[in-house]
Design an enzyme around this catalytic site. Structure first.
Site, short mmCIF file in Angstrom:
data_model
loop_
_atom_site.label_atom_id
_atom_site.label_comp_id
_atom_site.label_asym_id
_atom_site.label_seq_id
_atom_site.Cartn_x
_atom_site.Cartn_y
_atom_site.Cartn_z
N GLU A 127 19.32 -17.16 -33.74
CA GLU A 127 18.38 -16.28 -33.07
C GLU A 127 18.53 -16.21 -31.54
O GLU A 127 17.62 -16.63 -30.78
CB GLU A 127 16.95 -16.65 -33.44
CG GLU A 127 16.71 -16.57 -34.93
CD GLU A 127 15.25 -16.72 -35.31
OE1 GLU A 127 14.45 -17.21 -34.49
OE2 GLU A 127 14.89 -16.31 -36.42
N GLU A 139 16.87 -17.34 -43.31
CA GLU A 139 15.47 -17.81 -43.28
C GLU A 139 14.55 -16.72 -43.83
O GLU A 139 14.69 -15.56 -43.46
CB GLU A 139 14.98 -18.14 -41.86
CG GLU A 139 15.54 -19.40 -41.28
CD GLU A 139 15.01 -19.67 -39.88
OE1 GLU A 139 13.87 -19.25 -39.56
OE2 GLU A 139 15.75 -20.26 -39.08
C1 LIG Z 1 9.86 -13.88 -36.25
O1 LIG Z 1 10.22 -15.12 -36.81
C2 LIG Z 1 11.48 -15.61 -36.38
O2 LIG Z 1 12.52 -14.88 -36.97
C3 LIG Z 1 11.59 -17.04 -36.77
C4 LIG Z 1 10.75 -17.77 -37.56
N1 LIG Z 1 11.26 -19.04 -37.57
C5 LIG Z 1 12.37 -19.07 -36.79
N2 LIG Z 1 12.59 -17.83 -36.33
C6 LIG Z 1 13.16 -20.28 -36.43
O3 LIG Z 1 14.54 -20.09 -36.72
C7 LIG Z 1 12.60 -21.52 -37.11
O4 LIG Z 1 13.05 -22.64 -36.36
C8 LIG Z 1 11.07 -21.43 -37.23
O5 LIG Z 1 10.52 -22.64 -37.70
C9 LIG Z 1 10.75 -20.28 -38.20
C10 LIG Z 1 9.26 -20.15 -38.53
O6 LIG Z 1 8.56 -19.72 -37.40
#
Ligand SMILES: CO[C@H](O)c1c[n+]2c([nH]1)[C@H](O)[C@@H](O)[C@H](O)[C@H]2CO
Length: 453
Positions: free
Chosen positions: A173, A358
């Site tokens: 991300e 994810e």
């Molecule tokens: C809009 O959500 C994001 O794509 C996102 C959500 N999340 C994430 N990125 C991260 O990659 C994780 O480390 C977080 O724990 C997980 C949950 O919040």
């Protein structure tokens, strides 16, 4: 071009589908001062008063560093055939570059061997936000030297693990790293420098591109990709203004990353929107950033409904809260957004493969009673999103895998331990893991290769 899989009955997934769960180092490992680990920006940020819920830190987290063998057993109970985890850069290179810390490499070596012995394929994310503080002290991601340091880190890790790890994700991300870390300051390193946002994005993408050939050289015949947080932008109304606002949000969240990775350059319309914010860079960078990939990792949680705004320059977009179900993070539950995103990616970018790296939901789970944690909303979230994913496969999207976020409750960044995403409930007093109903349900889906009641 991937063909429709009309041979698949509704709810059934391909026999060779990758089923996994996902975590990240700083969110589960703990042991932050053990075995030579260096300081990360999240150690510094979480120990800064006011930055995280309740002052929570990852000092202990789920103590995965000491409990990793038991955690592999948790995965076996889910019948998953893959596990996505990240490597903590500060465990490998405590100063970010130069001196290697052998005990850090040894930990991941043991973890990889344990996973393989359990029949679980390791998928490694090289960077999931825990930049060595020493590199931040030298400028952090706004400094292009950090991109080179990342390539060196990738070299050290893949030389050691590349014979057994054959699935690599360079970055998790980059939008979150850049926007929350350097624009809003909600995430580490907590800098509020709007002018740094696009240079940071560029240096992250450059870091990714520099690492790809290094990974391929050290880990022959491996699959290499990147994970992006992508949303599907819907106009809240049917006006041309709202349509244009949705296109600008899509450009900001999605195309600013997808275009340089897959089409050779930044999107022209967004260059005009961002204007003087767009950094100057060598055109040769685009050839590095556009290194061919074996898969695109997609983190999807929720879509965006937007309308035109006279304010909020330069995007002039505002999010609209539509009627519907929302998770504990305040994110709309909208599985059609996953289907629409996947089919759009296939249509507009044609990645060789897509992997959902994810997908999951936070809900305020109650502690276990008689060994059970009832989380029906999370079961419904997974069922509806897996159904959307299966429909996309039937319609020809080359979706090859799915990783549930997350294996267990863990440190949810600025929200600390207040948000629970796990298939396993974690008691943070005892660190005991208890499978939730969603974990029992997911284990049946994985074992049968199809959705189950
Ligand atoms: C809009 O959500 C994001 O794509 C996102 C959500 N999340 C994430 N990125 C991260 O990659 C994780 O480390 C977080 O724990 C997980 C949950 O919040």
């Amino acid at each position: 071009m991937s063909q429709p899989r009309t041979d698949l009955a509704p709810g059934r997934f391909p026999a060779d589908f990758t089923w996994g769960t996902a975590t990240a180092a700083y969110q589960i490992e703990g042991a932050v001062r053990e075995d030579g680990r260096g300081v990360s920006i999240w150690d510094r940020f979480s120990h800064t008063p006011g930055k995280t819920h309740n002052g929570d830190t990852g000092d202990v987290a789920c103590d995965h560093y000491h409990r990793w063998q038991g955690d592999i057993e948790l995965m076996r109970r889910l019948h998953v055939n893959a596990y996505r985890f990240s490597i903590a850069w500060p465990r490998i290179l405590p100063e970010g570059w130069g001196r290697v810390n052998p005990p850090g490499l040894d930990f991941y070596d043991r973890l990889v061997d344990g996973l393989l012995a359990a029949g679980i394929t390791p998928w490694v994310t090289l960077y999931h936000w825990d930049l060595p503080q020493a590199l931040e002290d030298r400028g952090g991601w706004p400094n292009p030297d950090t991109s080179k340091a990342f390539a060196e880190y990738a070299d050290v890790v893949t030389r050691r693990l590349g014979d057994r790890v054959k699935h690599w994700i360079t970055l998790n991300e980059p939008w979150v790293v850049a926007f929350l870390g350097y624009f809003t300051g909600e995430h580490a390193p907590g800098r509020k420098e709007p002018e740094s946002y696009l240079p940071v994005v560029h240096n992250l993408l450059l870091a990714h591109g520099l690492a790809v050939p290094v990974i391929r050289e050290n880990s022959r015949d491996s699959q290499v990709g990147i994970t992006l947080n992508l949303t599907h932008a819907y106009p809240a109304g049917d006006s041309a203004e709202d349509e244009a606002a949705a296109k600008r949000l899509d450009g900001f969240m999605n195309r600013w990353f997808l275009d340089p990775l897959f089409t050779g350059g930044y999107p022209r319309d967004m260059i005009d929107v961002f204007g003087s914010w767009v950094p100057s860079f060598d055109e040769s960078d685009l050839g590095v950033i556009g290194a061919p990939l074996d898969f695109l990792g997609v983190n999807y949680y929720s879509p965006s409904f937007v309308q035109h705004s006279e304010g909020n320059p330069p995007l002039h977009v505002e999010q609209v809260r539509v009627d519907g179900e929302y998770t504990d993070m305040g994110w709309l539950v909208y599985p059609q957004g996953l289907y629409d995103l996947l089919t759009r990616l296939h249509r507009d970018y044609s990645p060789a493969a897509i992997v959902i790296t994810e997908n999951g939901a936070a809900y305020p789970d109650e502690p276990p009673v008689e060994g059970r944690v009832h989380d029906p909303k999370r079961v419904e979230y997974y069922a509806s999103h897996l159904d959307a994913a299966q429909r996309a496969i039937r319609d020809g999207v080359p979706l090859r895998g799915y990783f549930a976020w997350s294996l267990m409750d863990n440190f949810e960044w600025a929200f600390g331990y207040s948000k629970r995403f796990g298939l396993y409930y974690v008691d943070y007093e005892t660190l005991e893991r208890t499978i939730k109903d969603s974990g029992l349900w997911y284990s049946r889906v994985v074992a049968e290769g199809q959705l189950v009641p």
